[in-house]
Design an enzyme around this catalytic site. Structure first.
Site, PDB file in Angstrom:
ATOM      1  N   GLY A 317      -1.379 -42.757   1.517  1.00 38.60           N
ATOM      2  CA  GLY A 317      -1.629 -42.236   0.177  1.00 38.60           C
ATOM      3  C   GLY A 317      -2.495 -40.990   0.243  1.00 38.60           C
ATOM      4  O   GLY A 317      -2.425 -40.218   1.208  1.00 38.60           O
ATOM      5  N   GLU A 318      -3.287 -40.773  -0.783  1.00 38.75           N
ATOM      6  CA  GLU A 318      -4.190 -39.627  -0.898  1.00 38.75           C
ATOM      7  C   GLU A 318      -3.450 -38.309  -1.113  1.00 38.75           C
ATOM      8  O   GLU A 318      -4.057 -37.280  -1.363  1.00 38.75           O
ATOM      9  CB  GLU A 318      -5.089 -39.465   0.341  1.00 38.75           C
ATOM     10  CG  GLU A 318      -5.958 -40.651   0.659  1.00 38.75           C
ATOM     11  CD  GLU A 318      -6.771 -40.442   1.934  1.00 38.75           C
ATOM     12  OE1 GLU A 318      -6.794 -39.306   2.461  1.00 38.75           O
ATOM     13  OE2 GLU A 318      -7.393 -41.415   2.401  1.00 38.75           O
TER      14      GLU A 318
END
Length: 369
Positions: A317-318
């Protein structure tokens, strides 16, 4: 549901422009189609921008962070406190997305959509990289009530739209951080696409077999609790997350402004799925960066008719997958703008070579006999 006015998105279907872009690519000093996906990528960017000279200007990453009330039921391998700790890590420049953003010169800021922490207690006030759009201290427990009230859901969507309006440039990456958000994304997929919940759920941040079975049990009960909820906005409020709702609003507004949406993995795709159900046509502005190993992402990509650029077995993610894919978009634009055409380089095309062969004199090998 509270009143919500959503922007429309332009129709980028333009056969004439697509043909011009295709001609420009076919006229480059290479066999037609030999650069594969890079060529179709250049055409998509050109259609999004309405230009035969597509370019990337001032790309931005916004990492949307929030906590999830459902985590109290043990659906994640990490405690919810990690959300705030990771936000501090982002602000200190130490996360993977910081590294990739620096490498590719992409502006990065973090959005507090609903982290269950007062960052002032950590001495963080008026930080230039932290945007405070906190709706509440984490979403509610979706097992017992909607994750967001209708008002909170609308506020989150509107906040996302406001964040996108403030962006410069023409490329937007939405990253996310929120312990428990794979559960929210799985629930959204199950409800919006009528997919069996067990096919939507993965190990998230690293659940073992027992943890995975427990997660399936809890999420099944959540779906039963919200069985009567049917519209996309109601589903988002019932089982989504504050950061996902804010991302969806940002995607809608960014598409309305003809920005490229470089979409990350499972969570970002769930926000795009919501955005597409709310405003059909948003997906045409999306370039899907990678195929996450989260099991539900395959179903999500199929629902969006998406063909991601990379398959790197990522699940962080991120926005990391999107940042990793970003140079491919730069390359696609550079090829169409900077690569020489056959006429520029003085190189004969295949058709010209055939014409010359047709015009060559015929030699009689029988010596007149």
């Amino acid at each position: 549901m509270d009143r919500l006015t959503l922007p429309t998105v332009p129709n980028i279907d333009n056969p004439e422009l697509a043909a011009k872009l295709q001609y420009l690519l076919d006229d480059k000093t290479k066999p037609p189609g030999s650069l594969g996906r890079l060529e179709s990528l250049a055409i998509q960017i050109g259609l999004i921008q309405g230009s035969t000279a597509p370019k990337i200007e001032s790309p931005h990453i916004r990492v949307f962070a929030a906590d999830h009330g459902l985590t109290k039921h043990g659906t994640s391998a990490f405690p919810s406190e990690v959300t705030a700790q990771m936000v501090l890590n982002f602000l200190n420049g130490g996360a993977a997305i910081n590294v990739l953003a620096r490498q590719h010169n992409i502006e990065l800021k973090v959005v507090d959509a609903g982290v269950a922490t007062d960052f002032a207690e950590f001495g963080v006030t008026n930080h230039p990289q932290l945007l405070d759009y906190k709706i509440r201290m984490g979403s509610r427990d979706a097992l017992t009530e909607p994750a967001m009230s209708s008002e909170e859901c609308v506020q989150a969507l509107q906040a996302g739209m406001e964040i996108a309006k403030q962006l410069e440039g023409n490329l937007f990456i939405a990253g996310e951080m929120g312990i428990g958000n794979t559960s929210a994304a799985s629930l959204l997929l199950a409800k919006l696409e009528d997919v069996p919940v067990a096919e939507c759920i993965g190990r998230g941040t690293g659940l073992d077999d027992a943890g995975l079975q427990h997660k399936i049990k809890v999420l099944t009960e959540v779906l039963q609790r919200h069985e009567q909820v049917t519209t996309p906005l109601e589903i988002l409020a019932a089982v989504g997350g504050l950061e996902i709702a804010m991302m969806a609003g940002a995607f809608i507004q960014a598409a309305s402004d003809r920005r490229i949406l470089l979409v990350d993995g499972f969570i970002a795709s769930s926000a795009l799925l919501v955005a597409e159900r709310l405003v059909p046509g948003v997906v045409k502005f999306a370039i899907f960066a990678h195929h996450s190993v989260e099991p539900g992402h395959s179903k999500m990509l199929a629902a969006l008719n998406a063909d991601p650029l990379l398959g790197f077995n990522m699940r962080l993610g991120e926005g990391t997958g999107a940042a990793l894919a970003y140079p491919l978009l730069q390359s696609a634009c550079a090829i169409i703008n900077e690569m020489a055409s056959f006429s520029d380089a003085g190189i004969s095309t295949q058709s010209e070579s055939r014409s010359q062969e047709d015009m060559a004199p015929v030699i009689d090998t029988n010596d007149g006999q």
